[in-house]
Design an enzyme around this catalytic site. Structure first.
Site, mmCIF file in Angstrom:
data_model
loop_
_atom_site.group_PDB
_atom_site.id
_atom_site.type_symbol
_atom_site.label_atom_id
_atom_site.label_comp_id
_atom_site.label_asym_id
_atom_site.label_seq_id
_atom_site.Cartn_x
_atom_site.Cartn_y
_atom_site.Cartn_z
ATOM 1 N N HIS A 68 5.154 55.242 2.390
ATOM 2 C CA HIS A 68 5.811 56.413 1.804
ATOM 3 C C HIS A 68 5.788 56.164 0.306
ATOM 4 C CE1 HIS A 68 9.274 59.552 1.974
ATOM 5 N NE2 HIS A 68 9.088 59.274 0.687
ATOM 6 N N ASP A 88 15.725 47.658 -4.413
ATOM 7 C CA ASP A 88 14.793 46.974 -3.521
ATOM 8 C C ASP A 88 15.537 45.844 -2.821
ATOM 9 O OD1 ASP A 88 11.392 46.714 -3.454
ATOM 10 O OD2 ASP A 88 12.595 45.066 -2.621
ATOM 11 N N HIS A 117 8.014 51.366 -8.043
ATOM 12 C CA HIS A 117 8.904 50.253 -8.365
ATOM 13 C C HIS A 117 9.278 50.359 -9.845
ATOM 14 C CE1 HIS A 117 7.690 47.702 -4.771
ATOM 15 N NE2 HIS A 117 6.656 48.521 -4.835
ATOM 16 N N HIS A 139 6.170 55.328 -3.262
ATOM 17 C CA HIS A 139 7.330 54.803 -3.988
ATOM 18 C C HIS A 139 6.872 54.150 -5.271
ATOM 19 C CE1 HIS A 139 5.920 51.715 -1.154
ATOM 20 N NE2 HIS A 139 6.262 50.819 -2.054
ATOM 21 N N HIS A 163 7.712 63.405 2.386
ATOM 22 C CA HIS A 163 6.843 62.294 2.779
ATOM 23 C C HIS A 163 5.437 62.498 2.224
ATOM 24 C CE1 HIS A 163 5.477 58.867 5.174
ATOM 25 N NE2 HIS A 163 4.341 59.546 5.251
ATOM 26 N N CYS A 169 11.628 57.535 4.985
ATOM 27 C CA CYS A 169 12.174 58.802 5.484
ATOM 28 C C CYS A 169 13.496 58.556 6.200
ATOM 29 C CB CYS A 169 11.174 59.490 6.410
ATOM 30 S SG CYS A 169 9.846 60.351 5.547
HETATM 31 P P1 AMP Z 1 5.289 47.920 -1.383
HETATM 32 O O1 AMP Z 1 4.946 46.504 -1.014
HETATM 33 O O2 AMP Z 1 4.775 48.353 -2.712
HETATM 34 O O3 AMP Z 1 4.934 48.876 -0.266
HETATM 35 O O4 AMP Z 1 6.857 47.944 -1.574
HETATM 36 C C1 AMP Z 1 7.760 48.085 -0.527
HETATM 37 C C2 AMP Z 1 9.055 47.562 -1.027
HETATM 38 O O5 AMP Z 1 10.073 48.009 -0.157
HETATM 39 C C3 AMP Z 1 9.145 46.044 -1.077
HETATM 40 O O6 AMP Z 1 9.399 45.625 -2.418
HETATM 41 C C4 AMP Z 1 10.309 45.716 -0.144
HETATM 42 O O7 AMP Z 1 11.115 44.656 -0.600
HETATM 43 C C5 AMP Z 1 11.073 47.021 -0.124
HETATM 44 N N1 AMP Z 1 11.858 47.293 1.071
HETATM 45 C C6 AMP Z 1 11.477 47.151 2.365
HETATM 46 N N2 AMP Z 1 12.475 47.533 3.175
HETATM 47 C C7 AMP Z 1 13.498 47.938 2.381
HETATM 48 C C8 AMP Z 1 14.806 48.444 2.631
HETATM 49 N N3 AMP Z 1 15.278 48.636 3.883
HETATM 50 N N4 AMP Z 1 15.597 48.728 1.576
HETATM 51 C C9 AMP Z 1 15.146 48.547 0.313
HETATM 52 N N5 AMP Z 1 13.927 48.093 0.021
HETATM 53 C C10 AMP Z 1 13.109 47.781 1.037
HETATM 54 ZN ZN ZN Z 2 8.302 58.854 4.732
#
Ligand code: AMP
Ligand code: ZN
Length: 112
Positions: A96, A29, A100, A98, A45, A6
């Site tokens: 949140h 990422d 990949h 997401h 969210h 967020c």
């Molecule tokens: P998950 O483990 O599926 O919750 O994925 C979270 C992802 O967010 C991971 O692959 C992290 O590398 C990525 N991540 C965490 N912080 C950031 C950020 N500030 N900018 C871009 N990606 C991020």
């Molecule tokens: Zn959020």
């Protein structure tokens, strides 16, 4: 709300944006696990895929409508993988929703 993604949506934390529309944001990422590794999120969210309901699934539809555009713009002409981790056992680190997008090379055959 203390939510990293967020804050990225709000511009309070920087990100390398690759796509944005009214409902969806996509950014690189920070710790890529493939040559192309992009996160696609709804601007609303939603905690995880486990919290998708009849009331918020249009946000998820918007994400999936964006994914082919993001893939094409990222040069993923030979396929890619879309993954969402859910909760503790799914190793979800950011609460949140997401998705990949992983690609740019032949990926491993194992999913887990
Ligand atoms: P998950 O483990 O599926 O919750 O994925 C979270 C992802 O967010 C991971 O692959 C992290 O590398 C990525 N991540 C965490 N912080 C950031 C950020 N500030 N900018 C871009 N990606 C991020
Ligand atoms: Zn959020």
């Amino acid at each position: 709300m203390d939510c990293l993604f967020c804050k990225i949506i709000a511009g309070e934390i920087p990100s390398e944006k690759v796509y944005e529309d009214g409902n969806v944001l996509a950014f690189k990422d920070i710790n890529p696990q493939a040559p192309v590794h992009i996160l696609v999120i709804p601007k609303t969210h939603i905690e995880s895929a486990d919290k998708i309901t009849e009331n918020n699934n249009s946000e998820v539809g918007a994400v999936f409508a964006a994914i082919p555009k993001i893939a094409a713009e990222s040069g993923l002409t030979n396929g890619y993988r879309v993954v969402t981790n859910v909760g503790e056992d799914g190793c979800q680190s950011v609460k949140h929703l997401h998705f990949h997008i992983l690609g740019g090379a032949k990926l491993g055959e194992k999913m887990a």
